[in-house]
Design a protein around this motif. Structure first.
Motif, PDB file in Angstrom:
ATOM      1  N   GLY A   2       0.813  -1.204   0.000  1.00 50.31           N
ATOM      2  CA  GLY A   2       0.000   0.000   0.000  1.00 50.31           C
ATOM      3  C   GLY A   2       0.846   1.253   0.000  1.00 50.31           C
ATOM      4  N   ALA A   3       0.161   2.384  -0.248  1.00 47.28           N
ATOM      5  CA  ALA A   3       0.867   3.670  -0.315  1.00 47.28           C
ATOM      6  C   ALA A   3       1.531   4.020   1.009  1.00 47.28           C
ATOM      7  CB  ALA A   3      -0.109   4.766  -0.728  1.00 47.28           C
ATOM      8  N   SER A   4       0.835   3.740   2.132  1.00 46.18           N
ATOM      9  CA  SER A   4       1.399   4.064   3.446  1.00 46.18           C
ATOM     10  C   SER A   4       2.638   3.223   3.737  1.00 46.18           C
ATOM     11  CB  SER A   4       0.348   3.847   4.534  1.00 46.18           C
ATOM     12  OG  SER A   4      -0.120   2.503   4.524  1.00 46.18           O
ATOM     13  N   ALA A   5       2.600   1.954   3.329  1.00 51.46           N
ATOM     14  CA  ALA A   5       3.756   1.075   3.548  1.00 51.46           C
ATOM     15  C   ALA A   5       4.936   1.519   2.692  1.00 51.46           C
ATOM     16  CB  ALA A   5       3.375  -0.370   3.223  1.00 51.46           C
ATOM     17  N   GLN A   6       4.665   1.954   1.460  1.00 53.58           N
ATOM     18  CA  GLN A   6       5.728   2.446   0.585  1.00 53.58           C
ATOM     19  C   GLN A   6       6.365   3.710   1.156  1.00 53.58           C
ATOM     20  OE1 GLN A   6       3.816   2.911  -3.219  1.00 53.58           O
ATOM     21  NE2 GLN A   6       4.148   0.772  -3.811  1.00 53.58           N
ATOM     22  N   THR A   7       5.528   4.591   1.702  1.00 60.34           N
ATOM     23  CA  THR A   7       6.048   5.823   2.305  1.00 60.34           C
ATOM     24  C   THR A   7       6.918   5.506   3.520  1.00 60.34           C
ATOM     25  OG1 THR A   7       4.083   7.049   1.595  1.00 60.34           O
ATOM     26  CG2 THR A   7       5.409   8.029   3.350  1.00 60.34           C
ATOM     27  N   LEU A   8       6.467   4.545   4.346  1.00 63.27           N
ATOM     28  CA  LEU A   8       7.248   4.148   5.515  1.00 63.27           C
ATOM     29  C   LEU A   8       8.574   3.532   5.094  1.00 63.27           C
ATOM     30  CD1 LEU A   8       7.472   3.769   8.573  1.00 63.27           C
ATOM     31  CD2 LEU A   8       6.246   1.599   8.329  1.00 63.27           C
ATOM     32  N   ASP A   9       8.527   2.707   4.040  1.00 67.31           N
ATOM     33  CA  ASP A   9       9.746   2.084   3.527  1.00 67.31           C
ATOM     34  C   ASP A   9      10.728   3.149   3.042  1.00 67.31           C
ATOM     35  OD1 ASP A   9      11.300  -0.275   2.646  1.00 67.31           O
ATOM     36  OD2 ASP A   9      10.879   0.497   0.637  1.00 67.31           O
ATOM     37  N   LYS A  10      10.199   4.164   2.346  1.00 63.33           N
ATOM     38  CA  LYS A  10      11.045   5.255   1.849  1.00 63.33           C
ATOM     39  C   LYS A  10      11.609   6.075   2.998  1.00 63.33           C
ATOM     40  CE  LYS A  10      11.080   8.948  -1.594  1.00 63.33           C
ATOM     41  NZ  LYS A  10      10.337   9.623  -2.690  1.00 63.33           N
ATOM     42  N   LEU A  11      10.790   6.306   4.024  1.00 63.61           N
ATOM     43  CA  LEU A  11      11.250   7.058   5.196  1.00 63.61           C
ATOM     44  C   LEU A  11      12.388   6.326   5.902  1.00 63.61           C
ATOM     45  CD1 LEU A  11      10.914   9.437   7.151  1.00 63.61           C
ATOM     46  CD2 LEU A  11       9.178   8.092   8.356  1.00 63.61           C
TER      47      LEU A  11
END
Length: 254
Positions: A2-11
């Motif tokens: 999901g988008a939230s998981a991708q953002t967390l991964d990028k963070l």
């Protein structure tokens, strides 16, 4: 994913990099000066202002420690820039001068910090002179980089003018031919669109780098002087601007 998981991964990737950690802490370091100013403006004896100052000190020290390995990537960059010189002789000369300045800046900053924390014995007068000269070399780098940015803009303007001519020429050929040649026209249009995108990205990068350099400039002058009246809230403001702009570029590159 999901988008939230991708953002967390990028963070996580962002904060796991030295660059990402440094810029995040840079924002904490400089924005703290703004909060301290606001709190003291309301209450000169604000206990919260003191607590924030207690946090900002170690954060600044940690950022300097992160730069202790800075000579290694600098040497790597010097080798790379000599093996892959810029097509512009002016920019290549500026790159060499910037490299020389940084070779002086990093060791002086390191010696200053070690002396400040009494890791090496040194008089306060000598220590402060070393710190001031490290900032003068940093200020020299900033001035040289302004010149480089100016040269880069001239190159981009030349590319932009060439692109406009190419677009006009392609349009004229379509008109004279009485219609587009499907294969050839598509190929030309694709190259022109790619150059438009590349130019837009390069102009955006130039704008961000100019903003960062402009924010650093008053700070380097302030720390290069034996006596400066530049207010601490100004340091916080310009430092925060540079931090946010660099977080933006580092985040996009993650």
């Amino acid at each position: 994913m999901g988008a939230s998981a991708q953002t967390l991964d990028k963070l996580c990737r962002f904060l796991n990099s030295v660059r990402g950690t440094d810029k995040a802490l840079m924002l904490v370091q400089y924005s703290s000066k703004l909060f301290i100013w606001l709190l003291k403006h309301k209450d000169a004896k604000s206990p919260m202002a003191g607590r924030i100052a207690n946090l900002a000190g170690p954060v600044s020290d940690f950022r300097i420690l992160l730069r202790y390995y800075g000579l290694l990537p600098l040497i790597q960059w010097i080798i790379h820039s000599e093996k892959n010189p810029s097509p512009s002789p002016t920019i290549q000369t500026l790159t060499r001068l910037q490299n020389l300045v940084n070779v002086a800046y990093y060791p002086l900053e390191h010696v200053y910090w070690l002396a400040l924390h009494q890791v090496i014995p040194m008089s306060e007068k000598t220590r402060d002179k070393i710190g001031m000269w490290s900032c003068r070399f940093w200020a020299t780098y900033v001035l040289l980089y302004f010149y480089q940015l100016y040269e880069e803009k001239k190159i981009l303007d030349t590319r932009s003018a060439a692109l406009k001519r190419a677009v006009a020429s392609a349009s004229a050929k379509k008109v004279s031919a009485g219609g587009p040649d499907a294969a050839g026209s598509a190929d030309v249009d694709g190259k022109l669109k790619a150059e438009k995108v590349a130019l837009r990205q390069d102009y955006n990068a130039l704008t961000i780098n100019t903003l960062i350099n402009a924010a650093y400039f008053p700070l380097t002058i302030h720390w290069s002087l034996e006596s400066s009246s530049f207010p601490d809230v100004g340091v916080g403001l310009f430092g925060s601007i540079a931090a946010v702009a660099q977080i933006y570029t580092a985040w996009k590159a993650t």
